[in-house]
Scaffold this motif. Sequence first.
Motif, short mmCIF file in Angstrom:
data_model
loop_
_atom_site.label_atom_id
_atom_site.label_comp_id
_atom_site.label_asym_id
_atom_site.label_seq_id
_atom_site.Cartn_x
_atom_site.Cartn_y
_atom_site.Cartn_z
N ARG A 64 -2.49 -21.55 -19.13
CA ARG A 64 -2.58 -22.25 -20.42
C ARG A 64 -3.12 -21.32 -21.50
O ARG A 64 -2.57 -21.26 -22.61
N GLU A 65 -4.18 -20.59 -21.18
CA GLU A 65 -4.78 -19.71 -22.19
C GLU A 65 -3.79 -18.65 -22.67
O GLU A 65 -3.70 -18.36 -23.86
N ASP A 68 -1.07 -20.31 -24.81
CA ASP A 68 -1.61 -20.61 -26.14
C ASP A 68 -1.69 -19.34 -26.98
O ASP A 68 -1.43 -19.36 -28.19
N GLN A 73 3.20 -24.08 -27.86
CA GLN A 73 2.56 -25.38 -28.04
C GLN A 73 2.69 -26.20 -26.77
O GLN A 73 3.79 -26.39 -26.26
N GLU A 74 1.57 -26.72 -26.31
CA GLU A 74 1.61 -27.51 -25.07
C GLU A 74 2.05 -28.94 -25.34
O GLU A 74 1.55 -29.59 -26.26
#
Lengths: 566, 566
Positions: A64-65, A68, A73-74
């Motif tokens: 995730r990091e 990002d 965009q999650e």
Amino acid sequence: MANVPVQRMSQLMAKTLRDDPADAEVLSHKLLVRAGYVRRTAAGIWSWLPLGKRVLSNVERIVREEMDAIGAQEVLLPAILPREPYDATGRWDEYGPELFRLQDRRGGDYLLGPTHEEIFTLLVKDQASSYKDLPVILYQIQNKYRDEARPRAGILRGREFLMKDSYSFDTEDEGLARSYALHREAYQKIFARLGLDYRICAATAGAMGGSKSEEFLAPAEAGEDTFADCPNCDFAANTEAIAYELKPVDASGVPAAEDIPTPDTPTIETLAASLGVPASATLKNLLVKVDGEIVAVGVPGDREVDMDKVEAHFAPAAVELVTETDFATRPDLVRGYVGPQGLEKVTYIADPRVAPGTAWITGANKAGTHTKNVVAGRDFEVGEYVDVVVVQEGDPCPKCGTGLVLDRAIEIGHIFQLGRKYADALKLDVLGQNGKPVRVTMGSYGVGVSRAVAALAEQSADEKGLCWPQEVAPADVHVVAAGKALQTELALDISEKLAKAGARVLVDDRPGVSPGVKFTDSELIGVPQILVAGRRAAEGVVELKDRRTGEREELTVEEAIARLTA
Amino acid sequence: MANVPVQRMSQLMAKTLRDDPADAEVLSHKLLVRAGYVRRTAAGIWSWLPLGKRVLSNVERIVREEMDAIGAQEVLLPAILPREPYDATGRWDEYGPELFRLQDRRGGDYLLGPTHEEIFTLLVKDQASSYKDLPVILYQIQNKYRDEARPRAGILRGREFLMKDSYSFDTEDEGLARSYALHREAYQKIFARLGLDYRICAATAGAMGGSKSEEFLAPAEAGEDTFADCPNCDFAANTEAIAYELKPVDASGVPAAEDIPTPDTPTIETLAASLGVPASATLKNLLVKVDGEIVAVGVPGDREVDMDKVEAHFAPAAVELVTETDFATRPDLVRGYVGPQGLEKVTYIADPRVAPGTAWITGANKAGTHTKNVVAGRDFEVGEYVDVVVVQEGDPCPKCGTGLVLDRAIEIGHIFQLGRKYADALKLDVLGQNGKPVRVTMGSYGVGVSRAVAALAEQSADEKGLCWPQEVAPADVHVVAAGKALQTELALDISEKLAKAGARVLVDDRPGVSPGVKFTDSELIGVPQILVAGRRAAEGVVELKDRRTGEREELTVEEAIARLTA
């Protein structure tokens, strides 16, 4: 990050096992089950116990990091998806039995998403109207579903698995190349942080469609992919994706083709032995049926045909081997004596090794007879050159010619330049700078999050058990109370202090379990630092052990805490 | 927490809409779609866009922290589950059409988990062998699946939804009570941190089985539950769960029962009008079939029968209304003139309001005739007293007698003391202190994570749009560039500084969008603090606006940054 409460093993839902599970074939499967990280719920369907869930969440956080960080965009799309968009792209059918299909109470058709190209395409179609809204990269971390024929190897190839999938949307090819490059860099960072040894390999696009594609492969015995690595240059590729250039040779000195009697030589082995020539001098012609039509595949007699490559070439058409029945209806095809020269009503494809000008001994299309000096391009035409042989150790590197080294590996990431396949099928356009609609070009990118845990287990384990890199480990420190009440009290006290200082602590406070069993379990569980409150507990002296190196050091409690929270 | 990159709205995949979606009935559905938080993918199946996913993740994090704080251990079980354990508990059938069922490529039966009692029970059966391994609380945060007949209200009642479900395992009833109390406290903390207004209400256990159960209900117009609140004492209950004590009265002064001619009065209304008595003086006898057997349900004539309560009482048996055909085969049942006295071959249940000693006017089981002075317990026997009437505003509080107030609410949490239902079905025992097997007692606890987002939207929105509490909001600050290049440059500069200081920042840098539209969008999106770089940008002066109160204040850039990162 909020402080994590100390996890006591006396209360932990994770029973360690002395023996490997009976059905386990690969190391990560054995160890993750034995150390209490995962349990099988059904074939290819797994439950993550507390320690396993922690590792999984750590991998997820790293992914995730880094996503990002490249401005992705999650989002979170559904796992249960309507049929219609998959009909529009043809994947509802093409996916075959690997797709989990189901109906709702009204009889509507749904599927469990294997990947989400269609739904992301439709989402962007709904959200983006102008070139100004692009480029965009969207990602999600979500369960995916594939009804594998042979779910195997524990969480390495499950039927439900956690994946990061992302999709890029650009108006121009250069934009797609940029989005692809961003992912390539992000993946390099992700796998480096995970502490995984990996290679970036050229790959075929497979069922995704599209053009450029690379795989991130983590070398491991348990892997299902074979990749070729050049010991001399930077070439690395999945063997499925290796393609050689066509190099025509001069055949002017080759005599005319000539039949030779070769009774009882229906196989390459019998033929080569009978003639006293190497198998590589002969041409093997494998017959297959592609959507019912006969196709002959020509390769040197010493090479095997890689059916996956043949299938990939003809996909989505179905490829099957010919049967007795097929021979019965085609008397022109003489079993064991097929040759490309003079064959009619047969599509002929060949490996680039059967280049124009190469001369072969091959079947004469008559029983008990072969023909020698059969030259490609002179005595027969190759309809299409397709790289179809199984790559072997020592095959030349397509880039520098050095003999390739083959290795097994686990696919942990895959990046694709899809191009406009999905945008065409679902009509995804945005208004361009000139006010006219522009068709969007897409990329699709995946990281196997749960599979990365297995790959890490494979690569980092030793004979004692699991051995996690710090950032992924279920805890920073495994405190072992090796003794009676005094040791347990000290271990719990140290654990609380470490947790207060921000460390993630697992403490083995199990009553009635011997120090020996606790040491064995701590090595099996694989937390990087092991802190033992043992014989010198009364003096306030503990032992700090490095799980990987086995190095031990006696320290005062204060020194140990200072060291571990530095 | 790692610093979160600034999210620019010029690149954000979240188109705001001026108009409500055509199919939206409830506020949260309208606003979450209009503000670009969610999009519908199929009926009851939703996609979370970037802003929505952030809110969802924030709720998830709060739930996780509070579950960790009570010592619960996080796990992750599959969403796709094998049929067998659900057969063992009977839920494969009992769940009916609400269960998504599917088959794999080998024809094996699977389901998509609606809740996971069975699988957790089996997991603990595998992991725990002794009373020393208990108590334990396990939880997961995971998609759940229910094929709702009428998915409605956006994410409030979806067919795929995110839920925290947890399960407690104890050897003794007191342990279960403790685990239940721990959850009750954790839930209070969760909902307080979420900023939700809620009540803890007594509830029925429904399909879960078990005994004690409470719901956490968030009052909201859009809610599907009705709960009764006592304005005088602390009583609150889902109306489905309200039960009154049976209070027999003295019937010694009531004359003997007596038939009275009542032609053409087949309904309570016509009967009461014809006799000039209130409907409450009459006894209504509703006929239903329970697994084919006729059951009569007696309630005062002025009250409605709550079929949900009747169904819950007889579950898992099926309850249906009687038909013309049933009357045709039972001439003893005279339509419109049924009375409990002298009825044979009919099970008679009644509401506690039909207490022993109460006297009624009711059907005489003869056409055109009723009987008066029919006394419960004297002239007829009630087989079983069951609270079956629809609760009305003003009904007495079962605790203090004050008139109850009714309200609509959203169920955001539910805690159950399951007891041994699942442990019995799946034979979950551990060795007790005395060396003998002890059957385990369980609790089951749920928080609707995605539903909590909808509940929050419902409760916190105002006429301008969404209005999130700080900890849940998709960003801490929404920076608006209201002007040209100068303002945009300043807005981006401030945003970077805020992000560096740890704030989560959304910046509206959309070119060619008017300040008016940006202000409207910022209010629709609902980030708690709005910072505007506008007219006085050149002087380094910005405006800070509180989204909820609308209060504005001019500050220098430095002051604003200091304030927002304090």
